[in-house]
Design an enzyme around this catalytic site. Structure first.
Site, PDB file in Angstrom:
ATOM      1  N   HIS A  54       0.848  -1.200   0.000  1.00 16.39           N
ATOM      2  CA  HIS A  54       0.000   0.000   0.000  1.00 16.39           C
ATOM      3  C   HIS A  54       0.878   1.243   0.000  1.00 16.39           C
ATOM      4  O   HIS A  54       2.101   1.145   0.084  1.00 16.39           O
ATOM      5  CB  HIS A  54      -1.009  -0.009   1.145  1.00 16.39           C
ATOM      6  CG  HIS A  54      -0.431   0.074   2.533  1.00 16.39           C
ATOM      7  ND1 HIS A  54       0.395  -0.897   3.068  1.00 16.39           N
ATOM      8  CD2 HIS A  54      -0.557   1.017   3.507  1.00 16.39           C
ATOM      9  CE1 HIS A  54       0.731  -0.559   4.305  1.00 16.39           C
ATOM     10  NE2 HIS A  54       0.173   0.599   4.596  1.00 16.39           N
ATOM     11  N   HIS A  56       1.323   3.941   1.995  1.00 18.08           N
ATOM     12  CA  HIS A  56       1.834   4.707   3.140  1.00 18.08           C
ATOM     13  C   HIS A  56       3.355   4.844   3.097  1.00 18.08           C
ATOM     14  O   HIS A  56       4.057   3.925   2.662  1.00 18.08           O
ATOM     15  CB  HIS A  56       1.394   4.060   4.467  1.00 18.08           C
ATOM     16  CG  HIS A  56      -0.056   4.305   4.780  1.00 18.08           C
ATOM     17  ND1 HIS A  56      -0.784   3.523   5.649  1.00 18.08           N
ATOM     18  CD2 HIS A  56      -0.913   5.275   4.326  1.00 18.08           C
ATOM     19  CE1 HIS A  56      -2.027   3.991   5.719  1.00 18.08           C
ATOM     20  NE2 HIS A  56      -2.130   5.042   4.932  1.00 18.08           N
ATOM     21  N   ASP A  58       5.773   4.594   5.084  1.00 17.59           N
ATOM     22  CA  ASP A  58       6.670   3.610   5.696  1.00 17.59           C
ATOM     23  C   ASP A  58       6.673   2.277   4.940  1.00 17.59           C
ATOM     24  O   ASP A  58       7.262   1.306   5.400  1.00 17.59           O
ATOM     25  CB  ASP A  58       6.312   3.405   7.183  1.00 17.59           C
ATOM     26  CG  ASP A  58       4.882   2.937   7.401  1.00 17.59           C
ATOM     27  OD1 ASP A  58       3.966   3.452   6.727  1.00 17.59           O
ATOM     28  OD2 ASP A  58       4.688   2.041   8.245  1.00 17.59           O
ATOM     29  N   HIS A  59       6.012   2.250   3.784  1.00 20.75           N
ATOM     30  CA  HIS A  59       6.025   1.038   2.949  1.00 20.75           C
ATOM     31  C   HIS A  59       6.577   1.305   1.554  1.00 20.75           C
ATOM     32  O   HIS A  59       6.871   0.369   0.816  1.00 20.75           O
ATOM     33  CB  HIS A  59       4.624   0.438   2.877  1.00 20.75           C
ATOM     34  CG  HIS A  59       4.116   0.021   4.233  1.00 20.75           C
ATOM     35  ND1 HIS A  59       4.088  -1.277   4.665  1.00 20.75           N
ATOM     36  CD2 HIS A  59       3.691   0.772   5.290  1.00 20.75           C
ATOM     37  CE1 HIS A  59       3.651  -1.323   5.917  1.00 20.75           C
ATOM     38  NE2 HIS A  59       3.399  -0.082   6.321  1.00 20.75           N
ATOM     39  N   HIS A 112      -7.538  -0.968   5.648  1.00 21.26           N
ATOM     40  CA  HIS A 112      -6.512  -0.044   6.150  1.00 21.26           C
ATOM     41  C   HIS A 112      -6.371   1.113   5.153  1.00 21.26           C
ATOM     42  O   HIS A 112      -6.415   2.281   5.530  1.00 21.26           O
ATOM     43  CB  HIS A 112      -5.205  -0.808   6.307  1.00 21.26           C
ATOM     44  CG  HIS A 112      -4.049   0.004   6.784  1.00 21.26           C
ATOM     45  ND1 HIS A 112      -3.961   0.505   8.063  1.00 21.26           N
ATOM     46  CD2 HIS A 112      -2.906   0.397   6.164  1.00 21.26           C
ATOM     47  CE1 HIS A 112      -2.823   1.177   8.187  1.00 21.26           C
ATOM     48  NE2 HIS A 112      -2.173   1.126   7.053  1.00 21.26           N
ATOM     49  N   ASP A 131      -0.102  -3.853   6.291  1.00 22.11           N
ATOM     50  CA  ASP A 131      -0.735  -3.352   7.515  1.00 22.11           C
ATOM     51  C   ASP A 131      -2.182  -3.821   7.635  1.00 22.11           C
ATOM     52  O   ASP A 131      -3.009  -3.144   8.248  1.00 22.11           O
ATOM     53  CB  ASP A 131      -0.702  -1.816   7.547  1.00 22.11           C
ATOM     54  CG  ASP A 131       0.702  -1.283   7.811  1.00 22.11           C
ATOM     55  OD1 ASP A 131       1.619  -2.082   8.056  1.00 22.11           O
ATOM     56  OD2 ASP A 131       0.870  -0.046   7.756  1.00 22.11           O
ATOM     57  N   HIS A 169       4.850  -4.704  10.399  1.00 22.36           N
ATOM     58  CA  HIS A 169       5.387  -4.097  11.625  1.00 22.36           C
ATOM     59  C   HIS A 169       5.635  -5.137  12.714  1.00 22.36           C
ATOM     60  O   HIS A 169       4.935  -6.150  12.784  1.00 22.36           O
ATOM     61  CB  HIS A 169       4.413  -3.053  12.193  1.00 22.36           C
ATOM     62  CG  HIS A 169       4.278  -1.830  11.338  1.00 22.36           C
ATOM     63  ND1 HIS A 169       5.002  -0.678  11.550  1.00 22.36           N
ATOM     64  CD2 HIS A 169       3.490  -1.577  10.267  1.00 22.36           C
ATOM     65  CE1 HIS A 169       4.657   0.231  10.647  1.00 22.36           C
ATOM     66  NE2 HIS A 169       3.744  -0.284   9.858  1.00 22.36           N
TER      67      HIS A 169
HETATM   68 FE    FE Z   1       2.798   0.779   8.175  1.00 21.63          FE
HETATM   69 ZN    ZN Z   2      -0.006   1.605   6.588  1.00 21.65          ZN
END
Ligand code: FE
Ligand code: ZN
Length: 239
Positions: A54, A56, A58-59, A112, A131, A169
């Site tokens: 996805h 975001h 942090d990905h 999400h 996530d 995570h």
């Molecule tokens: Fe994340």
């Molecule tokens: Zn995420």
């Protein structure tokens, strides 16, 4: 085929799926480029594909630099083409993405985010759930509905029990506290918590988890209907 776990940022995991025959790899959700580059250089691997669950930050944070350095091909969900940086290949639900020796089924698991997907390497029974499904937890619902998230988790529940779960995570210990609070008599869960604590004490990831464990211990997979799921998700948000 083997999976290497690369810790990134605070508590993210990026993963390399490595084909030892050709010395090539895909990276799943590179949060940042540097830890990936370090591993790739040290092991002389060619990073051919970047797979994003996805959009975001942090990905996808490493997409640009990794692509620039290695000419890797970026694979992501078709409807997120405008928010996954450097995307090259657009995939859709139920499609099998195949390149070189890598082969994964795309499973669309919104909730999400609306465009969240998982990569299911069915030949090896590995799934990268980003996530959406965590070990002993599930992702926050940012863009979708409770029903969507519930349906997405059900899709994962129907995979073979011995499927290995690689999530985005290291939230397992914190998640376990919520599970045990609402499922205090669950012996499987108690056992899993001791194993988790031992792993963390030895500086080891709690990932991968096995789907069977999640079915037995993850309270978000154990609820029977979307009403109970929604209640739990709300309680978790304030936990
Ligand atoms: Fe994340
Ligand atoms: Zn995420």
């Amino acid at each position: 085929m083997r999976v290497e776990i690369i810790p990134c940022l605070q508590d993210n995991y990026s993963y390399l799926v490595i084909d030892d025959i050709n010395n090539t790899a895909c990276v799943i959700d590179p949060s940042e480029a540097e830890p990936i580059i370090n591993f790739i250089e040290k092991n002389n691997i060619s990073l051919k594909y970047i797979l994003n669950t996805h959009h975001h930050f942090d990905h996808i944070g490493g997409n640009k630099d990794l692509k620039k350095k290695y000419n890797s091909i970026v694979v992501g969900y078709k409807d997120d083409a405008n928010r996954i940086p450097e995307i090259d290949i657009l995939v859709k639900d139920n499609q099998v993405w195949k390149a070189d020796n890598f082969e994964a089924k795309i499973i669309h698991i919104p909730g999400h985010t609306t465009g969240h997907i998982s990569f299911y390497f069915f030949n090896h029974k590995l799934i990268f759930t980003g996530d959406t499904l965590f070990s002993l937890g599930c992702g926050k619902i940012f863009e979708g509905t409770y029903q969507e998230m519930f349906t997405s988790l059900n899709k994962i529940k129907n995979l073979p029990e011995d499927t290995k779960i690689y999530c985005g995570h290291e939230y397992t210990l914190q998640n376990s506290k919520f599970c045990i609070k609402h499922d205090s008599e669950n012996l499987n869960l108690k056992n899993k918590i001791s194993i988790i604590k031992e792993k963390l004490a030895n500086n080891l990831p709690t990932i991968p988890s096995i789907l069977k464990d999640e079915l037995e211990c993850n309270i978000f997979l154990r609820v029977k209907n979307v009403e109970s799921f929604s209640k739990l998700r709300d309680l978790k948000d304030n936990f």
